[in-house]
Design a protein around this motif. Structure first.
Motif, PDB file in Angstrom:
ATOM      1  N   ASP A 137       0.990  -1.162   0.217  1.00 46.06           N
ATOM      2  CA  ASP A 137       0.052   0.163   0.067  1.00 46.06           C
ATOM      3  C   ASP A 137       0.873   1.249   0.069  1.00 46.06           C
ATOM      4  O   ASP A 137       1.568   1.632   0.954  1.00 46.06           O
ATOM      5  N   ILE A 138       0.859   1.922  -1.253  1.00 45.80           N
ATOM      6  CA  ILE A 138       1.542   3.352  -1.298  1.00 45.80           C
ATOM      7  C   ILE A 138       1.030   4.306  -0.886  1.00 45.80           C
ATOM      8  O   ILE A 138      -0.177   4.388  -1.294  1.00 45.80           O
ATOM      9  N   ARG A 155       5.572   6.633   1.403  1.00 43.42           N
ATOM     10  CA  ARG A 155       5.753   5.391   2.094  1.00 43.42           C
ATOM     11  C   ARG A 155       5.166   4.132   1.494  1.00 43.42           C
ATOM     12  O   ARG A 155       3.986   4.181   1.071  1.00 43.42           O
ATOM     13  N   ALA A 156       5.898   2.941   1.836  1.00 45.59           N
ATOM     14  CA  ALA A 156       5.375   1.671   1.502  1.00 45.59           C
ATOM     15  C   ALA A 156       4.942   1.127   2.631  1.00 45.59           C
ATOM     16  O   ALA A 156       5.671   0.825   3.906  1.00 45.59           O
ATOM     17  N   HIS A 157       3.401   0.636   2.801  1.00 48.73           N
ATOM     18  CA  HIS A 157       2.952   0.062   4.049  1.00 48.73           C
ATOM     19  C   HIS A 157       2.917  -1.314   3.575  1.00 48.73           C
ATOM     20  O   HIS A 157       2.138  -1.666   2.458  1.00 48.73           O
ATOM     21  N   SER A 163       4.249  -8.905  11.083  1.00 44.58           N
ATOM     22  CA  SER A 163       4.501  -7.713  11.529  1.00 44.58           C
ATOM     23  C   SER A 163       3.990  -6.317  10.219  1.00 44.58           C
ATOM     24  O   SER A 163       4.216  -6.788   9.198  1.00 44.58           O
ATOM     25  N   LEU A 164       3.512  -5.543  10.755  1.00 37.74           N
ATOM     26  CA  LEU A 164       3.404  -4.295   9.657  1.00 37.74           C
ATOM     27  C   LEU A 164       4.487  -3.441   9.806  1.00 37.74           C
ATOM     28  O   LEU A 164       5.124  -3.173  10.678  1.00 37.74           O
ATOM     29  N   GLY A 187      -2.509   0.820  -4.363  1.00 36.64           N
ATOM     30  CA  GLY A 187      -2.230  -0.444  -3.939  1.00 36.64           C
ATOM     31  C   GLY A 187      -1.429  -1.125  -5.031  1.00 36.64           C
ATOM     32  O   GLY A 187      -1.588  -0.778  -6.343  1.00 36.64           O
ATOM     33  N   LEU A 188      -0.319  -1.958  -4.903  1.00 41.54           N
ATOM     34  CA  LEU A 188       0.460  -2.682  -5.573  1.00 41.54           C
ATOM     35  C   LEU A 188       0.297  -4.188  -5.377  1.00 41.54           C
ATOM     36  O   LEU A 188      -0.079  -4.539  -4.303  1.00 41.54           O
TER      37      LEU A 188
END
Length: 224
Positions: A137-138, A155-157, A163-164, A187-188
């Motif tokens: 999730d960008i 940021r890349a989530h 773990s997150l 979303g990727l």
């Protein structure tokens, strides 16, 4: 095998895995900050090295710097040479499976599990990991919450090993693409991520997404 061409101190941080021994290599310069300049990394054709390129270069000597044990001084007088490309399926043999990304439990404002306290760096071994995630999730947010601020953080989530994480993206292709798209979430699909651990800054080491290698992009002939 090039697995990162990341933004760093006005130059680039190049990193990859050596084909014969399977070890990480990060070519560095002798200047402060160790970033590799444009003239040092360009091919004879003038082209920029791309993630997934197979590259030949001359390294002068091993230059480990604490936990960044992958650093090698590059010879700036010898042009780099591109010897081909690897594909998505080749990445499976390079995938790494750390239980966690060095250390969890410390987060910056806007980040999740993106910090390692500098006091713990002596226990850190290595500064590069290639991991695979099902989705990314960008998120593009203002770097500072003040009204009118026009600087964006990308940021890349993602979730890895239960773990997150929310880490800054320094892959210039993805960083620039999503900054231009503006504030929001994008979303990727399945991706490999090259995660780099930077040197100490204000009491912490920061985890960074140095490269995003998205399956859909690679298989469509995109990504670089």
């Amino acid at each position: 095998m090039c697995l990162a061409n990341s933004r760093k101190h006005g130059g680039r941080c190049i990193a990859g895995i050596e084909r014969r021994e399977g070890k990480w290599i990060r070519p560095v310069s002798s200047r402060d900050g160790e970033a590799v300049s444009e003239s040092e990394r360009r091919y004879a054709s003038g082209a920029e090295p791309r993630v997934l390129d197979i590259i030949s270069m001359r390294l002068i000597e091993h230059r480990p710097d604490g936990f960044q044990c992958e650093n090698w001084l590059v010879d700036p007088t010898i042009r780099w040479r591109r010897n081909g490309r690897i594909g998505w399926d080749d990445l499976y043999s390079l995938e790494q499976h750390p239980a966690i990304l060095w250390h969890n439990g410390n987060s910056s404002s806007g980040g999740i599990n993106d910090q390692v306290p500098a006091a713990q760096q002596k226990a850190v071994m290595g500064s590069l990991e290639l991991i695979r995630v099902d989705a990314v999730d960008i998120r593009v947010d203002r770097a500072y919450p003040q009204a009118g601020n026009q600087k964006f953080d990308v940021r890349a989530h993602f979730r890895y090993a239960g773990s997150l994480y929310a880490l800054k993206v320094t892959d210039p292709i993805y960083e620039e693409k999503y900054r231009e798209m503006g504030l929001g979430r994008y979303g990727l699909t399945e991706s490999f991520l090259t995660i780099s651990l930077g040197k100490e800054f204000n009491g912490h080491l920061y985890k960074l997404v140095a490269a995003i290698i998205e399956r859909a992009e690679v298989e469509s002939g995109g990504r670089l």
